[in-house]
Design an enzyme around this catalytic site. Structure first.
Site: not given
Ligand code: 9D3
Length: 247
Positions: A154, A89, A169, A116
């Site tokens: 794709r 994220p 495209d 986490e």
């Molecule tokens: C609620 C937990 N968060 C605390 C602030 C941190 C958190 C850790 C791990 C939030 C999400 C995750 C797992 N997410 C992913 O591995 C992830 C993800 C996402 O949650 N949203 C958008 N793209 C991606 S890419 C990988």
């Protein structure tokens, strides 16, 4: 293209190659996918892959050693020089431009985290870049990895038919798609727009482009601002806004 995914849930990632366009791409060997599970490289009796965060706090953290070993195996399954991309994220937001860039490579490694987060030293030593799907919370990186694999596959030469490729495209000209209709002509009292039944291909193309512009303007003004419209495009958009609610 060779893509290797590091994940605690390889069966989940494997589902992306079971269906549709990506399934066909694997059958035809445009895409070769491998999965590498840190649990297979955990050496203790419990095959531990996570542990409590230093400094305290909720949740668990993916451990360095078994994950680093899975990444090494994943590297061996991809061409020399393939980047290791962590789905997170905190990454840069993935878009069609990123998909095109990845599609130009011979391969890459995707690291899908759980819990986490992952030990930051993995990012420092093993990861080249981080990608996010956007500002919402997933339970792990697997669905993001699957989305990246789908979007990139794709774009590989020969994966889509000529018509689909051409459509992709032109539509990715920075706008949302126009609306689509199929039979019957009237359903629940609602008619298909008459222009689509006219057989006049120039008028149909113009109508579709107008719809694409209008919808993009209403739903994604950010996309339309990026285009900076010429006179003809502004005229089409004006027409759309004047016609709102009819045809
Ligand atoms: C609620 C937990 N968060 C605390 C602030 C941190 C958190 C850790 C791990 C939030 C999400 C995750 C797992 N997410 C992913 O591995 C992830 C993800 C996402 O949650 N949203 C958008 N793209 C991606 S890419 C990988």
């Amino acid at each position: 293209m060779q893509v290797a995914v590091v994940s605690l849930f390889p069966d989940m990632v494997g589902q992306v190659v079971e269906y549709g366009v990506v399934g066909r791409a694997v059958e035809r060997q445009h895409l070769v996918l491998s999965c590498h599970n840190p649990r297979d490289y955990a050496e203790d009796v419990h095959r531990t892959v996570d542990d409590r965060p230093y400094g305290g706090g909720p949740g668990m953290v993916l451990k360095y050693e078994p994950t680093a070993e899975a990444i090494r195996r994943a590297r061996e399954a991809t061409p020399e020089g393939s980047p290791v991309i962590c789905l997170s994220p905190a990454g840069k937001v993935f878009d069609q431009g990123e998909a095109k860039r990845l599609a130009s490579l011979e391969g890459f490694v995707l690291l899908a985290g759980r819990y986490e987060g992952i030990d930051e030293r993995l990012i420092e030593n093993e990861v080249d870049e981080e990608l996010s799907l956007g500002d919402f919370v997933l339970s792990g990186g697997e669905i993001a990895a699957m989305a990246v694999i789908d979007a990139v596959t794709r774009l590989l030469p020969g994966v889509l038919g000529d018509d689909e490729s051409a459509a992709q495209d032109s539509f990715m000209g920075g706008l949302l798609d126009h609306p689509h209709y199929t039979r019957p002509e009237v359903v629940d009292g609602m008619r298909v727009p008459a222009v689509l039944l006219s057989g006049d291909h120039a008028r149909i193309a113009r109508w579709r482009y107008k719809q694409a512009l209008g919808r993009s303007y209403l739903r994604r003004p950010d996309l339309v601002r990026k285009l900076d419209l010429d006179k003809e495009q502004r005229k089409l958009l004006d027409e759309f806004l004047n016609e709102q609610g009819r045809d």
